[in-house]
Design a protein around this motif. Sequence first.
Motif, mmCIF file in Angstrom:
data_model
loop_
_atom_site.group_PDB
_atom_site.id
_atom_site.type_symbol
_atom_site.label_atom_id
_atom_site.label_comp_id
_atom_site.label_asym_id
_atom_site.label_seq_id
_atom_site.Cartn_x
_atom_site.Cartn_y
_atom_site.Cartn_z
ATOM 1 N N VAL B 246 0.827 -1.222 0.000
ATOM 2 C CA VAL B 246 0.000 0.000 0.000
ATOM 3 C C VAL B 246 0.857 1.267 0.000
ATOM 4 O O VAL B 246 0.328 2.368 0.114
ATOM 5 C CB VAL B 246 -0.976 0.038 1.202
ATOM 6 N N LEU B 247 2.168 1.113 -0.063
ATOM 7 C CA LEU B 247 3.030 2.304 -0.088
ATOM 8 C C LEU B 247 3.633 2.557 -1.469
ATOM 9 O O LEU B 247 3.886 3.695 -1.840
ATOM 10 C CB LEU B 247 4.149 2.179 0.953
ATOM 11 N N LEU B 251 -1.536 -1.871 -4.601
ATOM 12 C CA LEU B 251 -2.739 -1.391 -3.911
ATOM 13 C C LEU B 251 -2.564 0.029 -3.370
ATOM 14 O O LEU B 251 -3.404 0.528 -2.623
ATOM 15 C CB LEU B 251 -3.099 -2.339 -2.756
ATOM 16 N N THR B 252 -1.466 0.687 -3.756
ATOM 17 C CA THR B 252 -1.152 2.015 -3.210
ATOM 18 C C THR B 252 -2.246 3.036 -3.533
ATOM 19 O O THR B 252 -2.762 3.713 -2.629
ATOM 20 C CB THR B 252 0.202 2.511 -3.771
ATOM 21 N N ALA B 253 -2.583 3.144 -4.807
ATOM 22 C CA ALA B 253 -3.539 4.184 -5.212
ATOM 23 C C ALA B 253 -4.913 3.928 -4.602
ATOM 24 O O ALA B 253 -5.540 4.842 -4.049
ATOM 25 C CB ALA B 253 -3.634 4.239 -6.734
ATOM 26 N N ILE B 254 -5.371 2.686 -4.668
ATOM 27 C CA ILE B 254 -6.724 2.390 -4.165
ATOM 28 C C ILE B 254 -6.780 2.609 -2.648
ATOM 29 O O ILE B 254 -7.776 3.099 -2.117
ATOM 30 C CB ILE B 254 -7.164 0.963 -4.577
ATOM 31 N N PHE B 255 -5.680 2.319 -1.927
ATOM 32 C CA PHE B 255 -5.671 2.502 -0.477
ATOM 33 C C PHE B 255 -5.688 3.992 -0.115
ATOM 34 O O PHE B 255 -6.535 4.450 0.649
ATOM 35 C CB PHE B 255 -4.439 1.817 0.138
ATOM 36 N N TRP B 256 -4.760 4.749 -0.693
ATOM 37 C CA TRP B 256 -4.655 6.159 -0.292
ATOM 38 C C TRP B 256 -5.735 7.033 -0.921
ATOM 39 O O TRP B 256 -6.149 8.025 -0.320
ATOM 40 C CB TRP B 256 -3.250 6.692 -0.636
ATOM 41 N N VAL B 257 -6.191 6.669 -2.130
ATOM 42 C CA VAL B 257 -7.213 7.512 -2.772
ATOM 43 C C VAL B 257 -8.611 7.115 -2.298
ATOM 44 O O VAL B 257 -9.355 7.945 -1.761
ATOM 45 C CB VAL B 257 -7.116 7.415 -4.313
ATOM 46 N N LEU B 258 -8.977 5.835 -2.469
ATOM 47 C CA LEU B 258 -10.350 5.436 -2.156
ATOM 48 C C LEU B 258 -10.594 5.280 -0.657
ATOM 49 O O LEU B 258 -11.611 5.738 -0.136
ATOM 50 C CB LEU B 258 -10.702 4.126 -2.871
ATOM 51 N N VAL B 259 -9.667 4.603 0.045
ATOM 52 C CA VAL B 259 -9.902 4.342 1.468
ATOM 53 C C VAL B 259 -9.627 5.594 2.303
ATOM 54 O O VAL B 259 -10.507 6.078 3.035
ATOM 55 C CB VAL B 259 -9.025 3.158 1.960
ATOM 56 N N VAL B 260 -8.395 6.119 2.181
ATOM 57 C CA VAL B 260 -8.014 7.246 3.048
ATOM 58 C C VAL B 260 -8.593 8.570 2.525
ATOM 59 O O VAL B 260 -9.233 9.312 3.280
ATOM 60 C CB VAL B 260 -6.469 7.336 3.171
ATOM 61 N N VAL B 299 -9.487 -3.706 0.197
ATOM 62 C CA VAL B 299 -8.032 -3.513 0.196
ATOM 63 C C VAL B 299 -7.389 -4.400 1.257
ATOM 64 O O VAL B 299 -6.367 -5.052 0.990
ATOM 65 C CB VAL B 299 -7.691 -2.023 0.442
ATOM 66 N N ILE B 300 -7.966 -4.435 2.455
ATOM 67 C CA ILE B 300 -7.363 -5.230 3.534
ATOM 68 C C ILE B 300 -7.378 -6.716 3.157
ATOM 69 O O ILE B 300 -6.385 -7.421 3.365
ATOM 70 C CB ILE B 300 -8.117 -4.995 4.862
ATOM 71 N N VAL B 301 -8.483 -7.193 2.603
ATOM 72 C CA VAL B 301 -8.561 -8.617 2.238
ATOM 73 C C VAL B 301 -7.582 -8.930 1.103
ATOM 74 O O VAL B 301 -6.846 -9.921 1.158
ATOM 75 C CB VAL B 301 -10.013 -9.011 1.855
ATOM 76 N N TRP B 302 -7.517 -8.048 0.087
ATOM 77 C CA TRP B 302 -6.585 -8.286 -1.015
ATOM 78 C C TRP B 302 -5.134 -8.236 -0.528
ATOM 79 O O TRP B 302 -4.325 -9.102 -0.869
ATOM 80 C CB TRP B 302 -6.779 -7.229 -2.117
ATOM 81 N N ALA B 303 -4.809 -7.176 0.261
ATOM 82 C CA ALA B 303 -3.423 -7.003 0.725
ATOM 83 C C ALA B 303 -3.013 -8.180 1.610
ATOM 84 O O ALA B 303 -1.891 -8.678 1.506
ATOM 85 C CB ALA B 303 -3.284 -5.691 1.487
ATOM 86 N N GLY B 304 -3.909 -8.626 2.466
ATOM 87 C CA GLY B 304 -3.590 -9.754 3.341
ATOM 88 C C GLY B 304 -3.318 -11.011 2.548
ATOM 89 O O GLY B 304 -2.371 -11.752 2.838
ATOM 90 N N GLN B 305 -4.110 -11.246 1.532
ATOM 91 C CA GLN B 305 -3.916 -12.462 0.727
ATOM 92 C C GLN B 305 -2.614 -12.392 -0.076
ATOM 93 O O GLN B 305 -1.965 -13.413 -0.303
ATOM 94 C CB GLN B 305 -5.102 -12.666 -0.215
ATOM 95 N N ALA B 306 -2.244 -11.174 -0.489
ATOM 96 C CA ALA B 306 -1.027 -11.025 -1.305
ATOM 97 C C ALA B 306 0.237 -11.071 -0.454
ATOM 98 O O ALA B 306 1.316 -11.380 -0.959
ATOM 99 C CB ALA B 306 -1.079 -9.705 -2.079
ATOM 100 N N SER B 307 0.138 -10.716 0.840
ATOM 101 C CA SER B 307 1.343 -10.679 1.675
ATOM 102 C C SER B 307 1.711 -12.089 2.137
ATOM 103 O O SER B 307 0.842 -12.947 2.285
ATOM 104 C CB SER B 307 1.119 -9.770 2.888
ATOM 105 N N HIS B 308 2.999 -12.319 2.343
ATOM 106 C CA HIS B 308 3.441 -13.669 2.718
ATOM 107 C C HIS B 308 4.759 -13.601 3.482
ATOM 108 O O HIS B 308 5.407 -12.537 3.542
ATOM 109 C CB HIS B 308 3.582 -14.548 1.474
ATOM 110 N N TRP B 309 5.161 -14.721 4.068
ATOM 111 C CA TRP B 309 6.364 -14.775 4.891
ATOM 112 C C TRP B 309 7.605 -15.170 4.095
ATOM 113 O O TRP B 309 8.682 -15.306 4.653
ATOM 114 C CB TRP B 309 6.168 -15.775 6.050
ATOM 115 N N LEU B 310 7.422 -15.388 2.790
ATOM 116 C CA LEU B 310 8.589 -15.766 1.979
ATOM 117 C C LEU B 310 9.309 -14.488 1.576
ATOM 118 O O LEU B 310 8.910 -13.803 0.635
ATOM 119 C CB LEU B 310 8.142 -16.546 0.732
#
Lengths: 200, 312
Positions: B246-247, B251-260, B299-310
């Motif tokens: 999100v930085l 998902l950066t634009a959708i997070f900062w523009v639509l959500v925030v 955004v939270i559901v998409w970002a969570g699914q895309a993030s990983h520990w690898l």
Amino acid sequence: MHAPFFKFGAFGDEVGLIWAFVLGIGFGFFLERAGFGSAKKLVSQFYLDDLAVFKVMFTAIVTAMLGTFFLSRAGLLDLALVYRTPTFWVPQVVGGLLLGIGFVVGGYCPGTSVASLATGRLDAAAYVSGIVLGTAGFALAFPALRGLFHAGSLGARSLPEALHLPVGVVVFLVVLMAVGGFVGAQALERRFARIHPERS
Amino acid sequence: MFETITTRANHLVDPHLHVWAWQIPLYLFLGGWVAGLLILFGLKLRRGARPARDSVTYPLPWIGLGLLSLGMLALFLDLEHKLHALRLYVSFEPSSPMSWGAWILLIVYPVLVLGALLDPPGALTRRFPWLTRAARSIRWTPDRLRLLGLVAIACGILLGVYTGVLLSSLGARPFWSSGLLAPLFLVSGLSAGAAFAHLIARRSDEQRQMVLLDTRLLAVELALLLLLVLGLVGGGAVQKEAAALVLRGPLTAIFWVLVVGVGVVLPLVVQLLAIRGRVHHQPVAPLLVLGGGLALRFVIVWAGQASHWLHG
């Protein structure tokens, strides 16, 4: 730091969209605060009794032009990297006329209609719906309009290139044109305010 | 007999989780919204009187029932094996947020129904006379109304918090692995409830009340959103990579523009101007809050699914 920031890699597409949002909101806010969220105010320029739109827009153009000119001279902005829309004079003349007719009939241009819609005006909602339908219609009719769309291609040209004049001379001439335009606009406003006193 | 052993080498899990489509974010949003409506309804009942028919609180249980049912439908559509949902109700697993959620939803429905039956609207009682009999079967004393209000508030908080805990308990996804998701979803749900109440309020005193409440909630939500991102940025390498989604990531634009921007900052500014009398109350701000709340869940559901520990 040198501009254009995007071209020099200061930020990518995603952050570019955030800047677009911030600038768009700022543009809309100042349009609305200037009274350009009102169709009556906007169409007054066609009755020549209130040329505020002409004056504000020309001031914006001159400010942006002088800003880019002096930043470029100071070595802070590389004008060669600033995107310029290619010229296709035939569709641009046709589109300009259509937009002008839509402006007179509907009372808004695309930007002011969105600013006005944000304040809850129903006429702006109808106008924006028209823009959406028109855009969809254009997309559907594009195969038939493809020839017109590409007609009159002149490439990405600037006024200094077209007129074969140095950039500084063109900047000076545009400033002179703006000053002349403002003086002329004031005179027209005074004259037509007397002819249509009920509108002022 | 065939035996299948599932390991982490599962294409639905590694390297990116992609098992949740639009249904889950929609359900999380609707669940949070209903939580907000329940809390507002409960707060109104603390005086020990039924909401007046011209009050904005009056239709909230009916609307809550409709929204929650829509959310449950979305959840149902997401299930691969639909009948397996019944298994959630044959036991209670204290360590499973999904089990908590299933039972919370089971309690929320009767609370909403009781709230709806306090004073059913005439249009419904004329068509369904049994509604009047059902409403009259309970004697609503002020103490009982206050109790219903307290239960509604408790259910609202549980429902709102659960939607966040459901994700944050999945520690295998760094973006979700934050204790801030629960308060964020609760505050966002409350804000959606207050925004909706503002949108439908006809009485100017209630309109002012809801705008004031929503403005404060939006300020808290903004702080929680920034803390969530800062918490990830200040974490280890995998958390930093999750924050990058999100930085500077997709998902950066959708997070900062639509959500925030659209969902929190713009309505906050518009409502602050309305409170100070600089602009009229407009439906624009609450509509933006509702849209922003929906975008937040996506955004939270998409970002969570895309993030990983690898790492890397």
